[in-house]
Enzyme design. Structure first.
Site, PDB file in Angstrom:
ATOM      1  N   LYS A   1      64.784  72.067 -12.132  1.00  0.00           N
ATOM      2  CA  LYS A   1      65.630  73.174 -11.674  1.00  0.00           C
ATOM      3  C   LYS A   1      65.169  73.661 -10.309  1.00  0.00           C
ATOM      4  CE  LYS A   1      62.923  76.577 -11.437  1.00  0.00           C
ATOM      5  NZ  LYS A   1      62.395  77.763 -11.001  1.00  0.00           N
TER       6      LYS A   1
ATOM      7  N   ASP B   1      61.649  79.917 -17.895  1.00  0.00           N
ATOM      8  CA  ASP B   1      62.638  78.959 -17.394  1.00  0.00           C
ATOM      9  C   ASP B   1      63.192  78.050 -18.485  1.00  0.00           C
ATOM     10  OD1 ASP B   1      62.732  79.688 -14.705  1.00  0.00           O
ATOM     11  OD2 ASP B   1      60.984  78.458 -14.201  1.00  0.00           O
TER      12      ASP B   1
END
Ligand code: C5P
Length: 337
Positions: free
Chosen positions: A18, A169
């Site tokens: 990401k 996350d």
């Protein structure tokens, strides 16, 4: 009764890294985290997590024996990778194992070598401690793989919620795509993104630890009120030029305080023609946005000497964790997909 035969069922999940296209730090929270507003997107750098169920077939098929499941993390090929419970994939396995009633995953009594065990293997493409959520991506992939391997049958949304127990996350990494996150980064809303964006990822020779970067933010920075509207609009409009101008990360000054060379490197990326450049998460990886795939390839060539490790060209968004293969063997099995 037939002699024990080893049955091995295997699930392979490929998971993307990401990046944060926008990250605003609103302030420190009493729980030790920081309140964020961030826009997250997956990019085409991948890890692979392989989960294998190994054990005598009669035992592993018996629910009672499955309760004594042992968990092992294969020796990593990258020595920077955390081992044992420090590894987020192992922690994710424990969280799901608890829910599935696999008591021995908690470190409980095991009957030894003949108990069924689950082996986790990580194949890294995402840099370790690079600000691209490598550990969180592995945790997300482990949740998806073990959900399948252990037959838990949980929907992705439930795995996303479990991910919150593992790391900030992880919920995003379970879902993938593009999202706006608030809170400590775990409250997610999907974001519309048209088309693909093309990036050059510039690595650093040494990792930065996320808690150190947040501590540096505490020491050097003030809460910010900047909003992500321009990034969201650029994503909707498939406008790389506007996205380049809107990229923003409040952790940048904190990372630069710890690693001053990052400021010059970012400027060099802009000087070489990037539409925008930004620190990825808590760094030290930098992202340079290009206008298209060809521009990204040229830019990567031009910035090769900025870091010891070769820059890579990636595109975003890159979907989410994908189950690539499921294999079963042993009595009555033999499926591979
Ligand atoms: O949630 P996770 O374990 O990934 O966070 C790692 C560290 O990063 C936390 O221990 C904290 O120091 C910092 N962090 C933070 N605020 C956030 C996310 C992470 O301070 N929203």
């Amino acid at each position: 009764m037939p002699a024990d035969r080893t049955t091995a069922s295997r699930c392979v999940v490929r998971v993307p890294a990401k990046i944060n296209l926008f990250l605003a730090v609103r302030g420190a929270r009493p729980d030790g985290y920081h309140e964020l507003t961030t826009v997250l997107q997956t990019v085409s750098v991948h890890d692979r997590v392989t989960a294998t169920l190994v054990g005598p077939s009669e035992r592993s098929q018996h629910p009672a024996s499955r309760h004594r499941m042992r968990l092992e993390l294969a020796e990593p090929d990258d020595e920077a990778l955390p081992s044992g419970d420090a590894n987020l994939a192992v922690r994710a396995a424990r969280v799901l194992g608890r829910l599935a009633g696999l008591a021995a995953l908690e470190g409980g009594a095991s009957e030894g070598e003949r108990d069924p065990r689950t082996l986790l293997e990580l194949t890294k493409g995402i840099p370790v401690a690079g600000g691209m959520a490598g550990g969180s991506a592995d945790a997300a992939a482990a949740l998806v793989a073990l959900n399948e391997l252990w037959g838990c049958g949980l929907p992705r949304e439930r795995l996303r919620d479990l991910g919150e127990e593992v790391g900030s996350d992880v919920p995003f990494c379970v879902i993938g795509g593009t999202a706006l996150a608030t809170g400590r980064g775990t409250s997610l809303a999907r974001v519309l993104c048209r088309g693909q964006f093309h990036w050059v990822v510039v690595f650093d020779h040494e990792p930065l630890e996320t808690p150190d970067v947040y501590r540096a933010w505490d020491a050097h920075c003030e809460p910010s009120e900047v909003e992500p509207d321009a990034v969201l609009q650029a994503l909707r409009a498939e406008d790389a030029l506007a996205l380049g101008a809107a990229l923003h990360n409040d952790l940048e000054p904190a990372a630069v305080a710890l690693r001053p060379a990052l400021a010059d490197r970012k400027q060099a990326l802009l000087d070489k023609g990037a539409l925008g450049a930004v620190l990825s998460g808590s760094g030290p990886t930098l992202l340079a946005l290009a206008s298209d795939a060809e521009h990204a390839r040229r830019l990567a060539d031009d910035v090769r000497d900025l870091s010891a490790r070769e820059p890579v060209v990636v595109s975003s968004p890159a979907g989410g964790p994908e189950l690539k293969a499921t294999t079963s063997s042993g009595p009555g099995h033999g499926r591979s997909s």
